[in-house]
Scaffold this motif. Structure first.
Motif, PDB file in Angstrom:
ATOM      1  N   PRO A 190       0.834  -1.208   0.000  1.00 35.63           N
ATOM      2  CA  PRO A 190       0.000   0.000   0.000  1.00 35.63           C
ATOM      3  C   PRO A 190       0.864   1.251   0.000  1.00 35.63           C
ATOM      4  N   GLY A 191       0.255   2.358  -0.424  1.00 38.28           N
ATOM      5  CA  GLY A 191       0.945   3.638  -0.395  1.00 38.28           C
ATOM      6  C   GLY A 191       1.825   3.907  -1.587  1.00 38.28           C
ATOM      7  N   LEU A 192       1.738   3.077  -2.627  1.00 38.13           N
ATOM      8  CA  LEU A 192       2.612   3.270  -3.773  1.00 38.13           C
ATOM      9  C   LEU A 192       1.914   3.940  -4.952  1.00 38.13           C
ATOM     10  N   ASN A 193       0.604   4.227  -4.857  1.00 34.52           N
ATOM     11  CA  ASN A 193      -0.030   4.911  -5.981  1.00 34.52           C
ATOM     12  C   ASN A 193       0.284   6.400  -5.918  1.00 34.52           C
ATOM     13  N   PHE A 194      -0.096   7.121  -6.951  1.00 35.66           N
ATOM     14  CA  PHE A 194       0.296   8.525  -7.097  1.00 35.66           C
ATOM     15  C   PHE A 194      -0.196   9.378  -5.930  1.00 35.66           C
ATOM     16  N   THR A 195      -1.447   9.219  -5.548  1.00 35.78           N
ATOM     17  CA  THR A 195      -2.016  10.046  -4.475  1.00 35.78           C
ATOM     18  C   THR A 195      -1.278   9.822  -3.165  1.00 35.78           C
ATOM     19  N   ASP A 196      -1.027   8.556  -2.813  1.00 41.58           N
ATOM     20  CA  ASP A 196      -0.329   8.261  -1.559  1.00 41.58           C
ATOM     21  C   ASP A 196       1.094   8.816  -1.563  1.00 41.58           C
ATOM     22  N   GLN A 197       1.758   8.744  -2.705  1.00 37.68           N
ATOM     23  CA  GLN A 197       3.118   9.281  -2.790  1.00 37.68           C
ATOM     24  C   GLN A 197       3.135  10.795  -2.547  1.00 37.68           C
ATOM     25  N   VAL A 198       2.167  11.495  -3.150  1.00 33.90           N
ATOM     26  CA  VAL A 198       2.108  12.948  -2.948  1.00 33.90           C
ATOM     27  C   VAL A 198       1.834  13.278  -1.486  1.00 33.90           C
ATOM     28  N   LEU A 199       0.925  12.541  -0.863  1.00 29.57           N
ATOM     29  CA  LEU A 199       0.601  12.793   0.547  1.00 29.57           C
ATOM     30  C   LEU A 199       1.818  12.581   1.449  1.00 29.57           C
ATOM     31  N   GLN A 200       2.640  11.579   1.142  1.00 30.07           N
ATOM     32  CA  GLN A 200       3.826  11.315   1.953  1.00 30.07           C
ATOM     33  C   GLN A 200       4.906  12.369   1.756  1.00 30.07           C
ATOM     34  N   GLN A 201       5.085  12.816   0.510  1.00 21.94           N
ATOM     35  CA  GLN A 201       6.201  13.713   0.212  1.00 21.94           C
ATOM     36  C   GLN A 201       5.880  15.183   0.483  1.00 21.94           C
ATOM     37  N   ALA A 202       4.579  15.556   0.438  1.00 22.30           N
ATOM     38  CA  ALA A 202       4.199  16.965   0.643  1.00 22.30           C
ATOM     39  C   ALA A 202       3.682  17.165   2.057  1.00 22.30           C
ATOM     40  N   SER A 203       4.447  16.720   3.034  1.00 27.18           N
ATOM     41  CA  SER A 203       3.985  16.758   4.419  1.00 27.18           C
ATOM     42  C   SER A 203       3.825  18.183   4.950  1.00 27.18           C
ATOM     43  N   GLU A 204       4.556  19.146   4.387  1.00 25.85           N
ATOM     44  CA  GLU A 204       4.471  20.529   4.887  1.00 25.85           C
ATOM     45  C   GLU A 204       3.369  21.337   4.212  1.00 25.85           C
ATOM     46  N   MET A 205       2.686  20.733   3.245  1.00 28.34           N
ATOM     47  CA  MET A 205       1.628  21.443   2.514  1.00 28.34           C
ATOM     48  C   MET A 205       0.253  20.876   2.891  1.00 28.34           C
ATOM     49  N   GLU A 206      -0.751  21.689   2.633  1.00 26.81           N
ATOM     50  CA  GLU A 206      -2.129  21.218   2.784  1.00 26.81           C
ATOM     51  C   GLU A 206      -2.546  20.562   1.464  1.00 26.81           C
ATOM     52  N   VAL A 207      -2.874  19.274   1.518  1.00 26.09           N
ATOM     53  CA  VAL A 207      -3.236  18.518   0.325  1.00 26.09           C
ATOM     54  C   VAL A 207      -4.721  18.157   0.399  1.00 26.09           C
ATOM     55  N   THR A 208      -5.469  18.560  -0.606  1.00 31.49           N
ATOM     56  CA  THR A 208      -6.900  18.264  -0.680  1.00 31.49           C
ATOM     57  C   THR A 208      -7.124  17.219  -1.770  1.00 31.49           C
ATOM     58  N   VAL A 209      -7.643  16.064  -1.379  1.00 26.97           N
ATOM     59  CA  VAL A 209      -7.958  14.997  -2.329  1.00 26.97           C
ATOM     60  C   VAL A 209      -9.465  15.011  -2.540  1.00 26.97           C
TER      61      VAL A 209
END
Length: 704
Positions: free
Chosen positions: A339-358
């Protein structure tokens, strides 16, 4: 001094928008009241376009104001009246009143939308008073669909609304608005088909809140424009563009958030170097359409690439100071063991300092939202078509088509596109295979081809494909970009559905909501009872007419014997005429402007058919009298009465039956509503009047 919020409009005219949350809240009335006040102060003011919709209070407000005649636009045999911008510019007034800002102009107009007409007036330095509803805002399309179930087809860009100098909220409570609807104040001339679902108190309350919020945001934006420069935004929003249809919803959501936060909004499409050559051909038009849609929302766009899409997007966001990321929910399947290898999960892990809205795809009653209304061509089209360059040879094109064949469902035509995806020409596969292999595509392709726009009604598409005998038709945007194709298989269901609805309407009932055996008994009764009651009331008029001529019937009982013959002949001839005209309208064979040609044909047909039936009726009287002496000594004048009556009744039946569809179409109603039972009921009453009127003339002094 005028507000400095308006950037490109501030040097021109002053834009004042009267905003409402539904029809009937009083925005047009208030606009005209303000216009009358300006005119009373001596301001040079003209009315460019105001539609009264049958309301006497609006007509009274227009009286005394100088009105500019509308411009007639002719297109495909029909015509429409639109705002005459050139005439207004020639008069050069200080203020112009323009109703219904979201209106779409008829094809053939200089500008596609009325807000573009208003923009031209503002750029000329003319102040404009105009109206719109909150559901007309482009970015609210998804929310309105969720609330009401209707896709708004005519919209105003948010950036245009936000640059208004003034926004006036026309407001009444939802309960008061419903009372206006019940009294017939809002739609005095005709009922709106969506009124039953749209005018519900919970829906109106939600729309009212949206309108109040928009008016408040406009006030805040205008105040912010006065106190700080427009480039002083502290926040940036980045939207990830994909080929997924829900990207349109994502862009609208991001645009609204950016407007609320006074933030800069950027749309970015990311592709990896590995993907660039393997990107499915059908994804390119979707991505490009979303990029153009972002530009229409005044969102700047950029295309970037890197080996890892998620890492590339996050790095770009950090480099450009992005504070919020907007993503669609990834369409990739979840990996059970990793788990966690699709595009959305990768962005959520790498952009920890930003607010991410899915943003998950919106749906209503289990149905996914479409970027196009259900009845438009865009909702039918797909991008599985063959693309070729006009500058390659036939042999190169055939080789390229072999590579694309696995990605295309049906191959009918090849479409020649330039580097900007403009459609330049069309070539059928028969012509492609039979042409000389060394010739260029540009030399053999057809540059005169049929096409439709994204917002073309699906029924019109079906009619065009049937008339031209096309296997597929290209769908273009307003700039000529190729968006997709619609095949004959795509429109088959539309034709069947429309034909089924017309058949049941001609039969004198409403269209069923499902197959006959699946519709509940209560729904069946409701669909049939309305028209049946109307027809029954109509037949009461027949009884009234017979009562009116009761004295004539008592003195000449023989006349009563022919009443069924007379009224059935008129009803049958009227039903024939209305069915023929409705079919011709549905197939596009006749239009509103052809009414005079139709009535001339039906007048001649009515006289001829009436004469034929009259001869048959007279022969029957002669024969029965010779055998039985049924009709007494005055059988000759009785025969003459029947013959003349049949000519008159059939003539009226064919004329009325052929003209009713035109009248209904002119009133904006479905011509199929001119059902055969309705026409027959109408002709029953008039047939009796014609019959006894002829009898009173011929038989006066003999039997009467």
């Amino acid at each position: 001094m005028k507000p400095t919020l308006m950037t490109h409009l501030s040097a021109g005219g002053h834009l004042k928008i009267y905003l409402g949350y539904a029809p009937g809240v009083g925005k047009t009335y208030q606009m005209l009241e303000d216009a009358r006040a300006l005119r009373a102060r001596g301001v040079d003011l003209v009315v460019g376009c105001v539609e009264a919709h049958g309301r006497s209070d609006i007509r009274e407000r227009i009286e005394g104001l100088k009105a500019v005649p509308l411009k007639r636009v002719v297109h495909r045999g029909g015509s429409a009246e639109e705002l005459d911008v050139d005439a207004i510019l020639g008069l050069n007034p200080r203020v112009c009143v323009v109703d219904e800002l979201a209106h779409s102009n008829a094809p053939g107009s200089p500008r596609q939308k009325r807000w573009q007409d208003v923009q031209a007036l503002l750029e000329a330095g003319i102040d404009v008073l105009t109206t719109m509803n909150v559901q007309d805002l482009a970015s609210l399309s998804d929310q309105i669909w969720q609330l009401t179930g209707f896709r708004v087809r005519e919209t105003v860009p948010d950036w245009f609304f936000q640059q208004a100098n003034e926004v006036v909220l026309a407001d009444v409570t939802p309960r008061a608005l419903l009372h206006r609807l019940e009294r017939g104040v809002i739609f005095p001339d005709k009922a709106k088909p969506e009124s039953e679902q749209f005018f519900q108190e919970p829906v109106l309350v939600a729309l009212r809140e949206l309108a109040i919020r928009q008016a408040a945001q406009a006030l805040e934006a205008r105040h912010a424009g006065k106190t700080k420069p427009p480039d002083s935004h502290s926040q940036k929003i980045l939207v990830n563009i994909t080929a997924d249809p829900s990207t349109a919803t994502l862009l609208r959501r991001a645009r609204r958030v950016a407007d609320h936060l006074q933030a800069i909004c950027i749309a970015v499409y990311v592709y990896s170097k590995e993907e660039s050559s393997a990107l499915p051909a059908e994804d390119r038009p979707s991505v490009e359409r979303h990029l153009r849609f972002a530009e229409n929302l005044h969102i700047s766009t950029e295309i970037i690439h890197g080996k890892n899409r998620a890492q590339t997007l996050v790095d770009y966001a950090r480099k450009n100071g992005v504070t919020q990321l907007f993503l669609n929910r990834s369409a990739e399947a979840q990996r059970r063991w990793f788990p966690g290898l699709n595009f959305t999960d990768q962005v959520l892990q790498q952009a920890s300092e930003m607010e991410v809205t899915v943003v998950a795809p919106r749906s209503r009653h289990g149905r996914a939202a479409s970027p196009y209304p259900e009845d438009e061509a865009g909702a039918l089209m797909h991008s599985g078509y063959v693309r070729i360059s006009p500058d390659i040879t036939i042999e190169e094109a055939i080789a390229g088509i072999r590579q694309q064949a696995g990605q295309v469902e049906m191959i009918y035509y090849a479409y020649a596109l330039d580097e900007f995806e403009h459609l330049l020409g069309v070539l059928s596969f028969r012509e492609l295979l039979s042409a000389e292999r060394s010739r260029k595509i540009r030399e053999v392709m057809h540059t005169a081809f049929d096409s439709v726009l994204e917002d073309t009604d699906q029924e019109i598409v079906a009619q065009l494909m049937t008339k031209r005998r096309l296997l597929a038709i290209p769908v273009l945007d307003q700039h000529g970009h190729m968006m997709g194709i619609i095949t004959s298989a795509d429109v088959a269901g539309i034709v069947q559905q429309e034909a089924g609805e017309d058949i049941v309407k001609i039969g004198g009932m409403e269209a069923l909501d499902g197959p006959y055996l699946e519709v509940t008994f209560g729904q069946m009764v409701r669909k049939r009872a309305g028209w049946l009651a109307i027809l029954f009331v109509g037949e009461m008029l027949t009884a009234t007419a017979m009562g009116f001529f009761s004295a004539e019937i008592e003195r000449a009982v023989v006349l009563a014997l022919f009443i069924p013959l007379i009224i059935s002949s008129g009803g049958n001839s009227g039903s024939q005429a209305t069915t023929l005209v409705i079919r011709a309208m549905a197939l596009g064979e006749i239009r509103l402007g052809d009414w005079w040609r139709v009535i001339r044909r039906e007048l001649a047909a009515g006289v001829t058919l009436g004469a034929i039936l009259g001869i048959i009726g007279i022969t029957r009287i002669f024969l029965w009298h010779a055998l039985r002496g049924t009709y007494g000594p005055h059988y000759l004048v009785v025969a003459l009465t029947i013959g003349c009556s049949l000519v008159g009744v059939v003539l009226f039946g064919t004329t009325a039956g052929s003209m009713l569809p035109f009248i209904l179409r002119r009133c904006g109603l479905d011509p199929a509503s001119a059902s055969a039972p309705f026409v027959a009921t109408l002709v029953d009453v008039t047939g009796l009047i014609i019959y006894f009127s002829v009898a009173s003339v011929i038989l006066r002094g003999i039997l009467l």
